[in-house]
Design a protein around this motif. Sequence first.
Motif, mmCIF file in Angstrom:
data_model
loop_
_atom_site.group_PDB
_atom_site.id
_atom_site.type_symbol
_atom_site.label_atom_id
_atom_site.label_comp_id
_atom_site.label_asym_id
_atom_site.label_seq_id
_atom_site.Cartn_x
_atom_site.Cartn_y
_atom_site.Cartn_z
ATOM 1 N N UNK A 1 -37.654 -11.858 84.428
ATOM 2 C CA UNK A 1 -39.011 -11.303 84.507
ATOM 3 C C UNK A 1 -39.597 -11.565 85.893
ATOM 4 N N UNK A 2 -39.937 -10.486 86.599
ATOM 5 C CA UNK A 2 -40.580 -10.621 87.914
ATOM 6 C C UNK A 2 -42.014 -10.121 87.882
ATOM 7 N N UNK A 3 -42.392 -9.471 86.780
ATOM 8 C CA UNK A 3 -43.758 -8.974 86.605
ATOM 9 C C UNK A 3 -44.068 -8.934 85.112
ATOM 10 N N UNK A 4 -45.308 -9.187 84.765
ATOM 11 C CA UNK A 4 -45.712 -9.193 83.357
ATOM 12 C C UNK A 4 -46.302 -7.834 83.025
ATOM 13 N N UNK A 5 -45.497 -7.003 82.381
ATOM 14 C CA UNK A 5 -45.954 -5.652 82.083
ATOM 15 C C UNK A 5 -46.324 -5.520 80.603
ATOM 16 N N UNK A 6 -46.707 -4.303 80.245
ATOM 17 C CA UNK A 6 -47.166 -4.035 78.883
ATOM 18 C C UNK A 6 -46.081 -4.334 77.846
ATOM 19 N N UNK A 7 -44.814 -3.987 78.170
ATOM 20 C CA UNK A 7 -43.721 -4.196 77.218
ATOM 21 C C UNK A 7 -43.489 -5.679 76.945
ATOM 22 N N UNK A 8 -43.575 -6.492 77.997
ATOM 23 C CA UNK A 8 -43.381 -7.934 77.817
ATOM 24 C C UNK A 8 -44.504 -8.517 76.946
#
Length: 432
Positions: free
Chosen positions: A417-424
């Motif tokens: 994980x390099x970014x916290x997006x909606x799917x995460x």
Amino acid sequence: MNLEDRVKHLMKEKDKRYDKFLLSFNPFPKSGTANTNESSELTKALTPIDVEVKKEIDNYVYDSLYSGNEEDHKLVCTITGDYGTGKTQLLLYAKYLIQSLPRKAYVIYINNPENKLSKLIGSIIEQIGQEQFKKYLWDFILTKIKSDENGYKKMLEDFFQESRKNTIFSTSEEENLFSTENEVSHKAFLDVLLKKLYTKEQRRDFNSLLKDIIIKILLDNNEKDGTIANYFYDLISEDVGISKTWDVITSGGTNLESRVVKLLNAIITIIQAQGFERFYILVDEFEDITSGRLTKKEIDNYSHSLRTLIDKERRWCLLIAMTATALKELTTISPPLVDRLKDREIRITRLTKEQAKQIIINYLNLAREEENDKKGTFFPFTEEAIALINSESEDLQRLVLRKSYYILERAVEETSISIIDENFVKKLLNSK
């Protein structure tokens, strides 16, 4: 990883585990609640995100702290909002503002004053600190004793002059009981006086004289109220607990509201004598009066006593936080009290998408240095992720912060994980 492996990884990487998100630590509170012990700098960084709310709290602080009427300081304000909307954080921000501006003000923060007015007033002395309050009392009393206007200084000088005549240890040297070196503190002053007494009889007579002087000073400054005078005397002359001495004040019950008013008045007088120009009481979670735990008679007594306190004592400012529901219920119970609590009312609403985004930025900024390229951004969250966190939290600030802490902790553990997006976020919150 199992729990043991996760702990080993944490201990190995703890100083750099947030590096990939350009953070030095997880800045979100685990419980989502404000820390009442946080530093002023931290509170300053977390200014209210609602522009109107900030404007209203600024106005309250300005109007109360710099009011032109030096005889009437009173200004009451009630902060309302649902549970979890940030009422405590706003109280702490008000406390920071009051204490940071160039006017000396004494601010007391009380969390949950329970369901008796006596508890509220007792908490004031507890918040000041019993030893600190005793110091304030002694400073006040010694200032009165050392004044040439009331004769107390001469009474003590005459007593010690007579004592010297009646002891084999006397000297012909004239002594100054009130020399500068004797005024460092009340303990130093009393130690010097006691060293000049050589017999049990002299000490007994001295204690009796000093008590008479102190009681007279306290009576003169508390409308000749013997209960208040003896309460304060007990506080400074013996190691008496606050709850025990408070029982003396509140026993009897018939004139409780007048005693409470007199006690608060006396406390404010002592505080003002230390150079404080304003006196504030900030009360959090003022909901117990409508919680259903009080009988109608208890509620009526509480409401009447608090109304009396607000009406009769004008040298204080009161800032109360409670839910909007509790204020509405209180209106049906005691409209006159609610009218007094609403000199000002500040209403905190639930977060909009833009406000949720800003509060995430404000907290992330706490974990970033000024030169950090991501300072002022919501990285590593995406805008969509923040919107989802807000909606899943029902737009409540406390839940947004709690979920943000949890999500960031899980993200630093995921190497992919390099970014916290909606799917995460959906995966973690089990959203559809």
